[in-house]
Design a protein around this motif. Structure first.
Motif, PDB file in Angstrom:
ATOM      1  N   LEU A  55       0.820  -1.217   0.000  1.00 51.86           N
ATOM      2  CA  LEU A  55       0.000   0.000   0.000  1.00 51.86           C
ATOM      3  C   LEU A  55       0.852   1.265   0.000  1.00 51.86           C
ATOM      4  CD1 LEU A  55      -2.882  -0.944   2.460  1.00 51.86           C
ATOM      5  CD2 LEU A  55      -3.075  -0.525   0.011  1.00 51.86           C
ATOM      6  N   ALA A  56       1.879   1.291   0.837  1.00 50.98           N
ATOM      7  CA  ALA A  56       2.741   2.474   0.895  1.00 50.98           C
ATOM      8  C   ALA A  56       3.454   2.672  -0.440  1.00 50.98           C
ATOM      9  CB  ALA A  56       3.753   2.348   2.032  1.00 50.98           C
ATOM     10  N   GLY A  57       3.935   1.589  -1.033  1.00 50.12           N
ATOM     11  CA  GLY A  57       4.581   1.689  -2.334  1.00 50.12           C
ATOM     12  C   GLY A  57       3.618   2.148  -3.414  1.00 50.12           C
ATOM     13  N   SER A  58       2.413   1.618  -3.393  1.00 47.55           N
ATOM     14  CA  SER A  58       1.399   2.010  -4.375  1.00 47.55           C
ATOM     15  C   SER A  58       1.008   3.472  -4.212  1.00 47.55           C
ATOM     16  CB  SER A  58       0.153   1.125  -4.235  1.00 47.55           C
ATOM     17  OG  SER A  58       0.466  -0.216  -4.536  1.00 47.55           O
ATOM     18  N   LEU A  60       2.962   5.832  -3.060  1.00 54.29           N
ATOM     19  CA  LEU A  60       4.096   6.635  -3.547  1.00 54.29           C
ATOM     20  C   LEU A  60       4.177   6.647  -5.072  1.00 54.29           C
ATOM     21  CD1 LEU A  60       6.832   5.624  -0.975  1.00 54.29           C
ATOM     22  CD2 LEU A  60       5.765   7.866  -1.230  1.00 54.29           C
ATOM     23  N   GLU A  61       3.812   5.549  -5.701  1.00 50.53           N
ATOM     24  CA  GLU A  61       3.887   5.449  -7.159  1.00 50.53           C
ATOM     25  C   GLU A  61       2.649   6.007  -7.846  1.00 50.53           C
ATOM     26  OE1 GLU A  61       4.734   1.366  -8.041  1.00 50.53           O
ATOM     27  OE2 GLU A  61       6.583   1.398  -6.876  1.00 50.53           O
ATOM     28  N   GLY A  62       1.682   6.462  -7.069  1.00 55.76           N
ATOM     29  CA  GLY A  62       0.472   7.038  -7.649  1.00 55.76           C
ATOM     30  C   GLY A  62      -0.489   5.997  -8.185  1.00 55.76           C
ATOM     31  N   GLN A  63      -0.325   4.748  -7.800  1.00 58.06           N
ATOM     32  CA  GLN A  63      -1.215   3.685  -8.251  1.00 58.06           C
ATOM     33  C   GLN A  63      -2.469   3.570  -7.388  1.00 58.06           C
ATOM     34  OE1 GLN A  63       1.380   0.316  -7.968  1.00 58.06           O
ATOM     35  NE2 GLN A  63       2.295   0.687  -9.980  1.00 58.06           N
ATOM     36  N   LEU A  64      -2.503   4.326  -6.322  1.00 60.86           N
ATOM     37  CA  LEU A  64      -3.593   4.269  -5.363  1.00 60.86           C
ATOM     38  C   LEU A  64      -3.986   5.696  -5.014  1.00 60.86           C
ATOM     39  CD1 LEU A  64      -5.133   2.288  -3.398  1.00 60.86           C
ATOM     40  CD2 LEU A  64      -3.261   2.619  -1.814  1.00 60.86           C
ATOM     41  N   PRO A  65      -5.275   6.014  -5.063  1.00 61.03           N
ATOM     42  CA  PRO A  65      -5.678   7.362  -4.664  1.00 61.03           C
ATOM     43  C   PRO A  65      -5.226   7.671  -3.230  1.00 61.03           C
ATOM     44  CG  PRO A  65      -7.522   6.190  -5.667  1.00 61.03           C
ATOM     45  CD  PRO A  65      -6.419   5.189  -5.473  1.00 61.03           C
ATOM     46  N   LEU A  66      -4.796   8.895  -3.024  1.00 57.51           N
ATOM     47  CA  LEU A  66      -4.232   9.286  -1.739  1.00 57.51           C
ATOM     48  C   LEU A  66      -5.176   9.019  -0.578  1.00 57.51           C
ATOM     49  CD1 LEU A  66      -1.754  10.915  -0.432  1.00 57.51           C
ATOM     50  CD2 LEU A  66      -3.472  12.698  -0.223  1.00 57.51           C
ATOM     51  N   ILE A  67      -6.413   9.419  -0.684  1.00 59.29           N
ATOM     52  CA  ILE A  67      -7.370   9.270   0.426  1.00 59.29           C
ATOM     53  C   ILE A  67      -7.590   7.786   0.722  1.00 59.29           C
ATOM     54  CG2 ILE A  67      -9.718   9.757   1.225  1.00 59.29           C
ATOM     55  CD1 ILE A  67      -7.954  12.253   0.979  1.00 59.29           C
ATOM     56  N   GLU A  68      -7.861   7.008  -0.323  1.00 62.85           N
ATOM     57  CA  GLU A  68      -8.089   5.575  -0.132  1.00 62.85           C
ATOM     58  C   GLU A  68      -6.856   4.905   0.471  1.00 62.85           C
ATOM     59  OE1 GLU A  68      -9.041   1.526  -2.681  1.00 62.85           O
ATOM     60  OE2 GLU A  68      -9.252   3.475  -3.662  1.00 62.85           O
ATOM     61  N   GLY A  69      -5.692   5.243  -0.035  1.00 60.45           N
ATOM     62  CA  GLY A  69      -4.456   4.669   0.487  1.00 60.45           C
ATOM     63  C   GLY A  69      -4.230   5.015   1.947  1.00 60.45           C
ATOM     64  N   ALA A  70      -4.456   6.269   2.292  1.00 64.84           N
ATOM     65  CA  ALA A  70      -4.255   6.701   3.677  1.00 64.84           C
ATOM     66  C   ALA A  70      -5.206   5.972   4.623  1.00 64.84           C
ATOM     67  CB  ALA A  70      -4.450   8.208   3.788  1.00 64.84           C
ATOM     68  N   ILE A  71      -6.447   5.809   4.210  1.00 62.25           N
ATOM     69  CA  ILE A  71      -7.431   5.110   5.044  1.00 62.25           C
ATOM     70  C   ILE A  71      -7.015   3.652   5.231  1.00 62.25           C
ATOM     71  CG2 ILE A  71      -9.804   4.241   5.098  1.00 62.25           C
ATOM     72  CD1 ILE A  71     -10.600   6.917   3.711  1.00 62.25           C
ATOM     73  N   ARG A  72      -6.651   3.015   4.130  1.00 57.94           N
ATOM     74  CA  ARG A  72      -6.255   1.603   4.223  1.00 57.94           C
ATOM     75  C   ARG A  72      -5.000   1.429   5.076  1.00 57.94           C
ATOM     76  NH1 ARG A  72      -8.179  -1.977  -0.294  1.00 57.94           N
ATOM     77  NH2 ARG A  72      -9.901  -0.836  -1.240  1.00 57.94           N
ATOM     78  N   ALA A 135       1.481  12.825   3.485  1.00 60.26           N
ATOM     79  CA  ALA A 135       1.120  11.414   3.318  1.00 60.26           C
ATOM     80  C   ALA A 135       2.226  10.661   2.575  1.00 60.26           C
ATOM     81  CB  ALA A 135      -0.204  11.278   2.578  1.00 60.26           C
ATOM     82  N   ARG A 136       2.777  11.296   1.564  1.00 58.42           N
ATOM     83  CA  ARG A 136       3.879  10.658   0.820  1.00 58.42           C
ATOM     84  C   ARG A 136       5.116  10.505   1.718  1.00 58.42           C
ATOM     85  NH1 ARG A 136       3.841   9.969  -4.435  1.00 58.42           N
ATOM     86  NH2 ARG A 136       6.045  10.530  -4.706  1.00 58.42           N
ATOM     87  N   ALA A 137       5.399  11.517   2.518  1.00 61.67           N
ATOM     88  CA  ALA A 137       6.537  11.439   3.432  1.00 61.67           C
ATOM     89  C   ALA A 137       6.320  10.324   4.462  1.00 61.67           C
ATOM     90  CB  ALA A 137       6.760  12.777   4.123  1.00 61.67           C
ATOM     91  N   ALA A 138       5.095  10.213   4.965  1.00 61.46           N
ATOM     92  CA  ALA A 138       4.782   9.172   5.941  1.00 61.46           C
ATOM     93  C   ALA A 138       4.894   7.781   5.306  1.00 61.46           C
ATOM     94  CB  ALA A 138       3.388   9.377   6.518  1.00 61.46           C
ATOM     95  N   ALA A 139       4.416   7.646   4.083  1.00 61.42           N
ATOM     96  CA  ALA A 139       4.518   6.360   3.387  1.00 61.42           C
ATOM     97  C   ALA A 139       5.985   6.009   3.135  1.00 61.42           C
ATOM     98  CB  ALA A 139       3.743   6.407   2.071  1.00 61.42           C
TER      99      ALA A 139
END
Length: 154
Positions: A55-58, A60-72, A135-139
């Motif tokens: 999830l963190a990699g996705s 960072l690579e923009g493969q996952l919407p930011l909000i959805e990624g952060a929630i997951r 969020a990107r820094a945290a990931a």
């Protein structure tokens, strides 16, 4: 000593031995269950750690919407390691989770009218603009340090 006394002592000793053997059998089952539970917890933790890396990699690579990624990520972190989840560097995931907690999901999202959806999407865009860098820094921190430093406890 009479024969009856000896017979009763022998019967008592056999009973004690039988009960001790049964207690040992039960303790072995307990120890086996404890080992199985510890193994299952370790496997679960490893699976969650792998999912967090994906999830963190996705994100960072923009493969996952930011909000959805952060929630997951927030939900998995809570289940993976609550101490790591509460680290200040992961605060952005909690903030985005809380900021979107009121938004309907799944069938309730589909049931919304277009105006309500657009309003939520506008809010998502604002949140993304405000928190994308954090969020990107945290990931990135999770991938580089956080997940490697997390204790290996079950």
């Amino acid at each position: 000593m009479s024969e009856l006394t000896l017979l009763l002592l022998l019967a008592g000793a056999l009973l004690v031995l039988a009960l001790a053997a049964y207690a040992l059998h039960l303790w072995r089952r307990v120890w086996s269950q404890q080992r199985q539970l510890a193994q299952a917890a370790l496997e679960r933790r490893e699976r969650l750690g792998g999912d967090l890396q994906i999830l963190a990699g996705s994100l960072l690579e923009g493969q996952l919407p930011l909000i959805e990624g952060a929630i997951r990520i927030k939900v998995l972190l809570d289940n993976y390691d609550s101490t790591l989840s509460q680290d200040a560097r992961c605060e952005v995931f909690h903030h985005l989770f809380a900021a979107t907690a009121h938004v309907p999901t799944h069938a309730d999202w589909k049931a919304l009218d277009k105006a309500a959806r657009r309003q939520h999407e506008k809010h998502f865009n604002e949140l993304e603009l405000q928190h994308k860098a954090a969020a990107r820094a945290a990931a990135r921190w999770l991938l580089d340090e956080g997940l490697q430093q997390a204790p290996k406890r079950a």
